[in-house]
Design a protein around this motif. Sequence first.
Motif, mmCIF file in Angstrom:
data_model
loop_
_atom_site.group_PDB
_atom_site.id
_atom_site.type_symbol
_atom_site.label_atom_id
_atom_site.label_comp_id
_atom_site.label_asym_id
_atom_site.label_seq_id
_atom_site.Cartn_x
_atom_site.Cartn_y
_atom_site.Cartn_z
ATOM 1 N N PRO A 143 44.558 42.807 44.836
ATOM 2 C CA PRO A 143 43.431 43.587 45.360
ATOM 3 C C PRO A 143 43.160 44.799 44.493
ATOM 4 N N TYR A 144 41.909 45.230 44.461
ATOM 5 C CA TYR A 144 41.547 46.460 43.758
ATOM 6 C C TYR A 144 40.360 47.067 44.500
ATOM 7 N N PHE A 145 40.653 47.837 45.539
ATOM 8 C CA PHE A 145 39.614 48.464 46.357
ATOM 9 C C PHE A 145 38.633 47.414 46.859
ATOM 10 N N PHE A 146 39.173 46.416 47.550
ATOM 11 C CA PHE A 146 38.392 45.335 48.135
ATOM 12 C C PHE A 146 37.746 44.448 47.074
ATOM 13 N N MET A 147 38.328 44.434 45.896
ATOM 14 C CA MET A 147 37.828 43.543 44.841
ATOM 15 C C MET A 147 39.021 42.890 44.167
ATOM 16 N N THR A 148 38.952 41.579 44.048
ATOM 17 C CA THR A 148 40.003 40.864 43.344
ATOM 18 C C THR A 148 39.377 39.895 42.353
ATOM 19 N N THR A 149 40.126 39.585 41.293
ATOM 20 C CA THR A 149 39.665 38.607 40.307
ATOM 21 C C THR A 149 40.687 37.503 40.191
ATOM 22 N N GLN A 150 40.211 36.327 39.833
ATOM 23 C CA GLN A 150 41.072 35.160 39.724
ATOM 24 C C GLN A 150 40.518 34.247 38.631
ATOM 25 N N PHE A 151 41.420 33.615 37.883
ATOM 26 C CA PHE A 151 41.029 32.629 36.870
ATOM 27 C C PHE A 151 41.518 31.263 37.335
ATOM 28 N N VAL A 152 40.623 30.302 37.318
ATOM 29 C CA VAL A 152 40.974 28.958 37.765
ATOM 30 C C VAL A 152 40.555 27.955 36.708
ATOM 31 N N LEU A 153 41.288 26.840 36.639
ATOM 32 C CA LEU A 153 40.964 25.761 35.716
ATOM 33 C C LEU A 153 40.211 24.692 36.490
ATOM 34 N N ARG A 154 38.959 24.410 36.097
ATOM 35 C CA ARG A 154 38.128 23.435 36.799
ATOM 36 C C ARG A 154 38.459 22.037 36.303
ATOM 37 N N THR A 155 39.502 21.431 36.928
ATOM 38 C CA THR A 155 39.926 20.097 36.526
ATOM 39 C C THR A 155 38.920 19.030 36.902
ATOM 40 N N ASP A 156 37.969 19.396 37.723
ATOM 41 C CA ASP A 156 36.946 18.438 38.123
ATOM 42 C C ASP A 156 35.829 18.302 37.083
ATOM 43 N N ARG A 159 39.686 18.264 28.154
ATOM 44 C CA ARG A 159 39.772 19.707 28.362
ATOM 45 C C ARG A 159 38.917 20.115 29.564
ATOM 46 N N CYS A 160 39.406 21.150 30.275
ATOM 47 C CA CYS A 160 38.722 21.653 31.470
ATOM 48 C C CYS A 160 38.327 23.110 31.258
ATOM 49 N N PRO A 161 37.170 23.536 31.796
ATOM 50 C CA PRO A 161 36.728 24.917 31.615
ATOM 51 C C PRO A 161 37.522 25.877 32.498
ATOM 52 N N VAL A 162 37.685 27.093 32.016
ATOM 53 C CA VAL A 162 38.340 28.164 32.764
ATOM 54 C C VAL A 162 37.253 29.053 33.351
ATOM 55 N N ASP A 170 35.004 42.189 48.867
ATOM 56 C CA ASP A 170 34.944 42.427 50.313
ATOM 57 C C ASP A 170 34.150 41.316 51.012
ATOM 58 N N GLY A 171 34.512 40.097 50.723
ATOM 59 C CA GLY A 171 33.870 38.950 51.344
ATOM 60 C C GLY A 171 32.819 38.288 50.486
ATOM 61 N N LEU A 172 32.306 38.995 49.444
ATOM 62 C CA LEU A 172 31.323 38.408 48.541
ATOM 63 C C LEU A 172 32.058 37.730 47.381
ATOM 64 N N ARG A 173 31.654 36.527 47.066
ATOM 65 C CA ARG A 173 32.341 35.744 46.030
ATOM 66 C C ARG A 173 31.351 35.424 44.908
ATOM 67 N N LEU A 174 31.738 35.836 43.673
ATOM 68 C CA LEU A 174 30.918 35.550 42.496
ATOM 69 C C LEU A 174 31.764 34.800 41.479
ATOM 70 N N LYS A 175 31.154 33.805 40.852
ATOM 71 C CA LYS A 175 31.912 32.941 39.936
ATOM 72 C C LYS A 175 31.084 32.690 38.667
ATOM 73 N N CYS A 176 31.788 32.699 37.496
ATOM 74 C CA CYS A 176 31.111 32.370 36.238
ATOM 75 C C CYS A 176 32.126 31.828 35.236
ATOM 76 N N ALA A 177 31.633 31.078 34.273
ATOM 77 C CA ALA A 177 32.502 30.486 33.255
ATOM 78 C C ALA A 177 32.908 31.545 32.232
#
Length: 452
Positions: A12-25, A32-35, A42-49
């Motif tokens: 957590p970082y003041f209601f903000m967290t970051t995560q890296f995931v491997l899109r095996t799909d 190779r899979c994109p990261v 705080d409940g809002l989720r944003l995702k980008c390659a």
Amino acid sequence: MCYASNAPFYAPYFFMTTQFVLRTDKKDGAGRCPVHLIAYFDGLRLKCATGEKCKPSEWNEGRQRFRGSFTGAEKANNFLELRAALVSEWWRTVRAAGGTPTMAGLKAALQPVVEAVVVVPVRRSITVLNDEHREALRARGYANHTLRQRKMLCSWLGNYERDRGELLDPTTYDLATHDRVLHYLRFDRNLAQNTVASFVRGLKVFLRWCREERGMSVPVELRKLQGKHADVLKMGLSAEDLAALTTAMLPAHLTRVRDVLLFCCYTGLRYSDVWALQPGNLHEWDGARVLRLVQTKPRTGVSIYLTEAAGAIIDRYAADGERALLLPVLANQVMNRHLKQVGKYAGLTAPVVLVERVAGQMVKKSVPKYELLTSHTARHTFATQSLLRGMPVEVLQKVMGHAKIQTTLIYAKVVEDLQHQTMRRIWEGHLGAAGSVETRAGQICAVKPTAA
């Protein structure tokens, strides 16, 4: 955000967290899979390659990092850390402003605008580069007269920069600049047309060196740099002139100058070659003597027969004792200055029409012959007198050391007497009379200098 190397990346970082995931799909043809980066606000989720890819076996899901087996793993992991830090900094700014994170804002944060770096080109003066060019030629063993020409070229260009306040750079030297330089040399410095033409020839050599050997972008087409040569009077002395010189009563300091001039008239040597003559250049041949030397300018070997008159001059100064050089040759400028006096004493006062181009205008003036007398006059004299006496052009070419016979043929064009003799013989059947060139054929080598 930056994360610890030994802990899960999700934090957590003041209601903000970051995560890296491997899109095996979304596996590509190479497996190779994109990261992707996922940010939670705080409940809002944003995702980008992120633009990074790897095989599942190369990804550590628990630590959300590339494994060591991934090529360039360290740089790739640093790249992910930087992405996380950029997102954290962006979120801090949005939160302080009371705003709401958006997908557009996230992408902008991950692709910050890089300020354009204005590269100011470093301009180098032609004069500085010309010094570098001259030193390169010196290292390659070029002759001193070539190095002097490069130095003179540098001097003219330096004078232009100083007087006009304009730096001359090979990378910006165009035809407009060239025209300004030519105007300066011709009208401000009053240089003769052939001097300007020599300048242009040397400049083209220099600019070609900048382009081909230093990789500089020279914008001007070298073939368009024009500097026209004008035909100049190539004055040679007649047999009568030589006789007048040999019998002239001269002061002692001019006698040596006269003797050196006559020696060159008898051998065709340039000033630079007669100045460097040593006893080792003398050789015996069939009961006579010859000179064998390598010429300074074209660096070709020549062998020159010494006539009786030429040998007498050498013998006169050999009597001085052990000498490093065969003849007492003065500096060229001093010798040329003294030769005017010698010619005046000898009565070489016949008028000669001199045609010059001054400031773009053709100017004709009549001057006494002695004013045009220089050390190089002797070489022209030898060539013209040799042709008048029937020496084949091919032989004359060897004696004078010309690489091309076309150079020797220039002298054949200026031998006016030879033209008139040939035409008179062909049209009128005239074979020569008393006082003609044929009856005076032995004069040049028959007379000996008279001591003062």
